[in-house]
Design a protein around this motif. Structure first.
Motif, PDB file in Angstrom:
ATOM      1  N   SER A 183       5.536  23.326 -16.347  1.00 20.99           N
ATOM      2  CA  SER A 183       6.704  22.694 -16.407  1.00 20.99           C
ATOM      3  C   SER A 183       6.646  21.131 -16.673  1.00 20.99           C
ATOM      4  CB  SER A 183       7.158  23.138 -14.883  1.00 20.99           C
ATOM      5  OG  SER A 183       7.469  24.363 -14.453  1.00 20.99           O
ATOM      6  N   PRO A 184       6.268  20.888 -17.849  1.00 20.48           N
ATOM      7  CA  PRO A 184       5.901  19.444 -18.157  1.00 20.48           C
ATOM      8  C   PRO A 184       7.264  18.720 -18.134  1.00 20.48           C
ATOM      9  CG  PRO A 184       5.809  20.602 -20.152  1.00 20.48           C
ATOM     10  CD  PRO A 184       6.066  21.953 -18.897  1.00 20.48           C
ATOM     11  N   GLU A 185       8.346  19.070 -18.394  1.00 20.29           N
ATOM     12  CA  GLU A 185       9.433  18.158 -18.425  1.00 20.29           C
ATOM     13  C   GLU A 185       9.880  17.817 -17.017  1.00 20.29           C
ATOM     14  OE1 GLU A 185      12.534  19.346 -20.993  1.00 20.29           O
ATOM     15  OE2 GLU A 185      13.895  17.995 -20.316  1.00 20.29           O
ATOM     16  N   TYR A 186       9.876  19.058 -16.335  1.00 19.97           N
ATOM     17  CA  TYR A 186      10.486  18.934 -14.844  1.00 19.97           C
ATOM     18  C   TYR A 186       9.518  18.019 -13.969  1.00 19.97           C
ATOM     19  CZ  TYR A 186      10.941  19.935 -10.040  1.00 19.97           C
ATOM     20  OH  TYR A 186      11.088  19.895  -8.475  1.00 19.97           O
ATOM     21  N   THR A 187       7.928  18.101 -14.534  1.00 22.82           N
ATOM     22  CA  THR A 187       7.037  17.114 -13.680  1.00 22.82           C
ATOM     23  C   THR A 187       7.438  15.883 -14.072  1.00 22.82           C
ATOM     24  OG1 THR A 187       5.430  19.225 -13.925  1.00 22.82           O
ATOM     25  CG2 THR A 187       4.756  16.815 -13.476  1.00 22.82           C
ATOM     26  N   THR A 188       7.631  15.479 -15.374  1.00 23.09           N
ATOM     27  CA  THR A 188       7.983  14.416 -15.590  1.00 23.09           C
ATOM     28  C   THR A 188       9.181  13.640 -15.069  1.00 23.09           C
ATOM     29  OG1 THR A 188       7.072  14.847 -17.906  1.00 23.09           O
ATOM     30  CG2 THR A 188       8.329  12.603 -17.547  1.00 23.09           C
ATOM     31  N   ASP A 189      10.203  14.414 -14.774  1.00 17.87           N
ATOM     32  CA  ASP A 189      11.343  14.016 -14.090  1.00 17.87           C
ATOM     33  C   ASP A 189      11.055  13.580 -12.690  1.00 17.87           C
ATOM     34  OD1 ASP A 189      14.177  13.492 -13.944  1.00 17.87           O
ATOM     35  OD2 ASP A 189      14.363  15.321 -13.173  1.00 17.87           O
ATOM     36  N   VAL A 190      10.269  14.441 -11.869  1.00 22.94           N
ATOM     37  CA  VAL A 190      10.165  14.271 -10.586  1.00 22.94           C
ATOM     38  C   VAL A 190       9.265  13.220 -10.168  1.00 22.94           C
ATOM     39  CG1 VAL A 190       9.635  15.191  -8.549  1.00 22.94           C
ATOM     40  CG2 VAL A 190      11.072  16.422 -10.101  1.00 22.94           C
ATOM     41  N   THR A 191       7.720  13.386 -11.014  1.00 22.03           N
ATOM     42  CA  THR A 191       6.875  12.727 -10.547  1.00 22.03           C
ATOM     43  C   THR A 191       6.765  11.238 -11.400  1.00 22.03           C
ATOM     44  OG1 THR A 191       5.642  14.692 -10.467  1.00 22.03           O
ATOM     45  CG2 THR A 191       4.059  12.808 -10.639  1.00 22.03           C
ATOM     46  N   ALA A 192       7.323  11.129 -12.470  1.00 22.77           N
ATOM     47  CA  ALA A 192       7.208   9.727 -13.143  1.00 22.77           C
ATOM     48  C   ALA A 192       8.787   9.216 -12.932  1.00 22.77           C
ATOM     49  CB  ALA A 192       7.236  10.015 -14.696  1.00 22.77           C
ATOM     50  N   THR A 193       9.735   9.743 -13.781  1.00 24.47           N
ATOM     51  CA  THR A 193      11.064   9.103 -13.481  1.00 24.47           C
ATOM     52  C   THR A 193      11.638   8.933 -11.773  1.00 24.47           C
ATOM     53  OG1 THR A 193      11.457  10.314 -15.571  1.00 24.47           O
ATOM     54  CG2 THR A 193      13.447   9.166 -14.704  1.00 24.47           C
ATOM     55  N   GLY A 194      11.252   9.844 -11.201  1.00 24.80           N
ATOM     56  CA  GLY A 194      11.506   9.694  -9.635  1.00 24.80           C
ATOM     57  C   GLY A 194      10.986   8.373  -9.061  1.00 24.80           C
ATOM     58  N   ALA A 195      10.003   7.851  -9.465  1.00 21.22           N
ATOM     59  CA  ALA A 195       9.416   6.695  -9.014  1.00 21.22           C
ATOM     60  C   ALA A 195      10.293   5.367  -9.266  1.00 21.22           C
ATOM     61  CB  ALA A 195       7.812   6.337  -9.513  1.00 21.22           C
ATOM     62  N   VAL A 196      10.946   5.374 -10.753  1.00 20.69           N
ATOM     63  CA  VAL A 196      11.509   4.310 -11.061  1.00 20.69           C
ATOM     64  C   VAL A 196      12.939   4.425 -10.496  1.00 20.69           C
ATOM     65  CG1 VAL A 196      12.673   5.449 -13.378  1.00 20.69           C
ATOM     66  CG2 VAL A 196      12.196   2.890 -13.006  1.00 20.69           C
ATOM     67  N   ARG A 197      13.603   5.614 -10.062  1.00 17.42           N
ATOM     68  CA  ARG A 197      14.850   5.918  -9.629  1.00 17.42           C
ATOM     69  C   ARG A 197      14.690   4.905  -8.031  1.00 17.42           C
ATOM     70  NH1 ARG A 197      14.507  11.549 -11.417  1.00 17.42           N
ATOM     71  NH2 ARG A 197      16.012  11.703 -13.226  1.00 17.42           N
ATOM     72  N   LEU A 198      13.460   5.475  -7.453  1.00 21.92           N
ATOM     73  CA  LEU A 198      13.342   4.902  -6.109  1.00 21.92           C
ATOM     74  C   LEU A 198      13.262   3.147  -6.248  1.00 21.92           C
ATOM     75  CD1 LEU A 198      13.229   6.094  -3.223  1.00 21.92           C
ATOM     76  CD2 LEU A 198      10.732   6.283  -3.778  1.00 21.92           C
ATOM     77  N   LEU A 199      12.435   2.752  -7.233  1.00 23.60           N
ATOM     78  CA  LEU A 199      12.174   1.396  -7.316  1.00 23.60           C
ATOM     79  C   LEU A 199      13.481   0.595  -7.621  1.00 23.60           C
ATOM     80  CD1 LEU A 199       8.771   1.569  -9.041  1.00 23.60           C
ATOM     81  CD2 LEU A 199       9.304   0.122  -6.939  1.00 23.60           C
ATOM     82  N   ALA A 227       4.086   6.383 -13.438  1.00 20.79           N
ATOM     83  CA  ALA A 227       4.697   6.025 -12.174  1.00 20.79           C
ATOM     84  C   ALA A 227       3.696   4.776 -11.740  1.00 20.79           C
ATOM     85  CB  ALA A 227       4.544   7.009 -11.206  1.00 20.79           C
ATOM     86  N   TYR A 228       2.410   4.770 -11.903  1.00 23.76           N
ATOM     87  CA  TYR A 228       1.601   3.569 -11.570  1.00 23.76           C
ATOM     88  C   TYR A 228       2.159   2.323 -12.185  1.00 23.76           C
ATOM     89  CZ  TYR A 228      -2.537   0.619 -11.786  1.00 23.76           C
ATOM     90  OH  TYR A 228      -3.499  -0.501 -11.612  1.00 23.76           O
ATOM     91  N   TRP A 229       2.275   2.401 -13.496  1.00 28.22           N
ATOM     92  CA  TRP A 229       2.595   1.202 -14.252  1.00 28.22           C
ATOM     93  C   TRP A 229       3.993   0.724 -13.910  1.00 28.22           C
ATOM     94  CZ3 TRP A 229      -0.764  -2.027 -15.789  1.00 28.22           C
ATOM     95  CH2 TRP A 229      -2.067  -1.479 -16.039  1.00 28.22           C
ATOM     96  N   ILE A 230       4.916   1.529 -13.823  1.00 25.93           N
ATOM     97  CA  ILE A 230       6.423   1.120 -13.296  1.00 25.93           C
ATOM     98  C   ILE A 230       6.156   0.321 -11.946  1.00 25.93           C
ATOM     99  CG2 ILE A 230       7.488   2.920 -12.269  1.00 25.93           C
ATOM    100  CD1 ILE A 230       8.884   0.872 -15.126  1.00 25.93           C
ATOM    101  N   THR A 231       5.437   0.801 -11.405  1.00 23.48           N
ATOM    102  CA  THR A 231       5.119   0.196 -10.039  1.00 23.48           C
ATOM    103  C   THR A 231       4.509  -1.487 -10.096  1.00 23.48           C
ATOM    104  OG1 THR A 231       4.746   2.225  -8.916  1.00 23.48           O
ATOM    105  CG2 THR A 231       4.067   0.231  -7.521  1.00 23.48           C
ATOM    106  N   VAL A 232       3.624  -1.443 -10.935  1.00 24.71           N
ATOM    107  CA  VAL A 232       3.020  -2.609 -11.258  1.00 24.71           C
ATOM    108  C   VAL A 232       4.123  -3.553 -12.057  1.00 24.71           C
ATOM    109  CG1 VAL A 232       1.454  -3.770 -12.684  1.00 24.71           C
ATOM    110  CG2 VAL A 232       0.753  -1.604 -11.636  1.00 24.71           C
ATOM    111  N   ASN A 233       4.769  -2.923 -12.710  1.00 21.17           N
ATOM    112  CA  ASN A 233       6.046  -3.669 -13.531  1.00 21.17           C
ATOM    113  C   ASN A 233       7.090  -4.204 -12.500  1.00 21.17           C
ATOM    114  OD1 ASN A 233       8.906  -3.427 -15.246  1.00 21.17           O
ATOM    115  ND2 ASN A 233       7.138  -4.462 -16.077  1.00 21.17           N
ATOM    116  N   TYR A 234       7.619  -3.431 -11.704  1.00 24.20           N
ATOM    117  CA  TYR A 234       8.272  -3.848 -10.812  1.00 24.20           C
ATOM    118  C   TYR A 234       7.983  -5.018  -9.726  1.00 24.20           C
ATOM    119  CZ  TYR A 234      12.610  -1.262 -11.630  1.00 24.20           C
ATOM    120  OH  TYR A 234      13.675  -0.667 -12.507  1.00 24.20           O
ATOM    121  N   ARG A 235       6.597  -5.048  -9.488  1.00 21.53           N
ATOM    122  CA  ARG A 235       5.862  -6.032  -8.675  1.00 21.53           C
ATOM    123  C   ARG A 235       5.844  -7.283  -9.612  1.00 21.53           C
ATOM    124  NH1 ARG A 235       0.404  -3.771  -7.495  1.00 21.53           N
ATOM    125  NH2 ARG A 235      -0.426  -4.693  -9.109  1.00 21.53           N
TER     126      ARG A 235
END
Ligand code: NAP
Ligand code: GDD
Length: 337
Positions: free
Chosen positions: A98-114, A162-170
């Motif tokens: 489930s690569p697309e679902y994993t990306t949606d939750v695990t990657a895009t989920g982080a930027v939604r929260l940020l 998710a790691y880099w978007i966290t650094v980016n928002y910082r």
């Protein structure tokens, strides 16, 4: 004045330990849970059941990392001082299916929260559950905060985003956002399809005569395994620092799946070679062969160190699964260690 924390992934292994940890420090704890067709709050049940354990300060809300408007609404309503993003499609093998679902939750989920944090405009401190899976085909041994990433799965790729978007928002918006790059951490609350728990659960069942064979995949992979209960303190310590930063949390020891089998079956005088068979379905299209983390920065800056050694971790998981099975057979309520 007590602090307020919001946790995604509160029903998972780490979420339940972190909720306990924060409640014990007087926090008001809010958790986001998904509506599921089956019961999924088993790891939190004991906090609800014991009136002295912080029940009145634990609040659960329905939401999902795929639902940006619900996340924004919850952040605006709860106004937390600290947000711990622990939710993910966290299974590496499943991420290949489930690569697309994993990306949606695990990657895009982080930027939604940020984004929800940025838009609410409050001084929220953010923790991102980053992973040693990002190192994948490792470029350096042991891995440190400066080792380049080389992810080997859709899950690993999503965690790198998710790691880099966290650094980016910082760096872009001044959000107090930190990455904890946690190596594998286990416990009696570990999900039953991860290899350690799959093994310790099987040991209990084989010992009780309920199972004979255990089917596994690659036994040669090596992991840096620590105790989850100790790792959640490191998450909290990161958000107590004046400056946000990124930290490796690990034990600086590595062991193969074979060594885990030796320790787990050996703890009850069983020979794993008589019970374990290889099922190629558990192999992954690309494997992470060796993980070992240098936690020196966390020791120096956070004062954090792992305490539980590999053999003790395996033993405590075997003992807990034996006890759990015994309780289950005697019709007792599930004990959460
Ligand atoms: P876990 O036990 O698998 O828990 C995952 C949590 O995420 C569960 O609460 C799950 O809820 C929730 N979740 C899944 N999809 C969601 C969605 N779409 N929206 C909202 N919540 C969702 O994981 P863990 O072992 O506690 O790990 C915690 C975090 O650390 C994860 O992000 C994981 O990737 C990361 N990590 C773990 C390790 C490790 O060794 N454990 C190491 C490094 C990083 P349900 O109960 O409803 O499924
Ligand atoms: N799950 C599983 N099941 N793994 C098996 C099996 C099996 O039957 N047989 C062998 N393995 C091997 C896997 O191929 C892998 O090399 C190793 O055991 C560990 O697998 P998991 O326990 O599934 O963990 P992981 O290392 O892939 O991922 C976990 O740790 C990451 C941190 O490095 C997860 O918790 C991730 O969410 C986390 O980010």
């Amino acid at each position: 004045m007590a602090k307020t924390a919001l946790l995604t992934g509160i029903t998972g292994q780490d979420g339940s330990y972190l909720a306990e940890f924060l409640l014990a420090r007087g926090y008001e704890v809010h958790g986001i849970i998904r509506r599921a067709s089956t019961f999924n709050t088993g790891r939190l049940e004991h906090i609800y059941a014991d009136p002295h354990s912080g029940r009145a300060r634990l609040f659960l809300h329905y939401g999902d990392l795929s639902d940006a408007s619900a996340l924004a609404r919850l952040i605006a309503k709860i106004r937390p001082e600290e947000v711990y993003n622990l939710a993910a499609q966290s299974h590496v093998r499943v991420s290949f299916d489930s690569p697309e679902y994993t990306t949606d939750v695990t990657a895009t989920g982080a930027v939604r929260l940020l984004e929800a944090i940025r838009e609410v405009g409050l001084p929220v401190r953010y923790y991102q559950a980053s992973s040693s899976e990002m190192f994948g085909k490792v470029r350096e041994v042991p891995q440190t905060e400066t080792t380049p990433f080389y992810p080997r799965s859709p899950y690993g790729c999503a965690k790198v985003y998710a790691y880099w978007i966290t650094v980016n928002y910082r760096e872009s918006y001044g959000v107090h956002a930190s990455n904890g790059i946690l190596f594998n951490h286990e416990s009696p609350r570990r999900g039953e399809t991860f290899v350690t728990r799959k093994i310790t659960r099987a040991v209990a069942h084989i010992l009780a005569g309920l199972q004979d064979k255990l089917y596994l995949g690659n036994l040669d992979a090596k992991r840096d395994w620590g105790y989850a209960k100790e790792y959640v303190e490191a998450m909290w310590l990161m958000l107590q620092q004046e400056q946000p930063d990124d930290y490796i949390i690990a034990t600086n020891e590595t062991h193969s799946i074979r060594e885990f089998l030796d320790a787990a079956f050996g703890a009850v005088n069983l020979d794993w070679k008589r019970h374990v068979e290889i099922d190629p379905r558990y192999y992954r299209p690309a494997e992470v062969d060796l993980l070992i983390g240098d936690y020196g920065k966390a020791r120096r800056q956070l004062g954090w160190e792992p305490k539980t050694k590999f053999a003790d971790l395996v033993k405590l998981m075997v003992d807990a699964d034996i006890q759990l099975l015994k309780d289950h057979r005697e019709g007792k309520i599930k004990v959460t260690a």
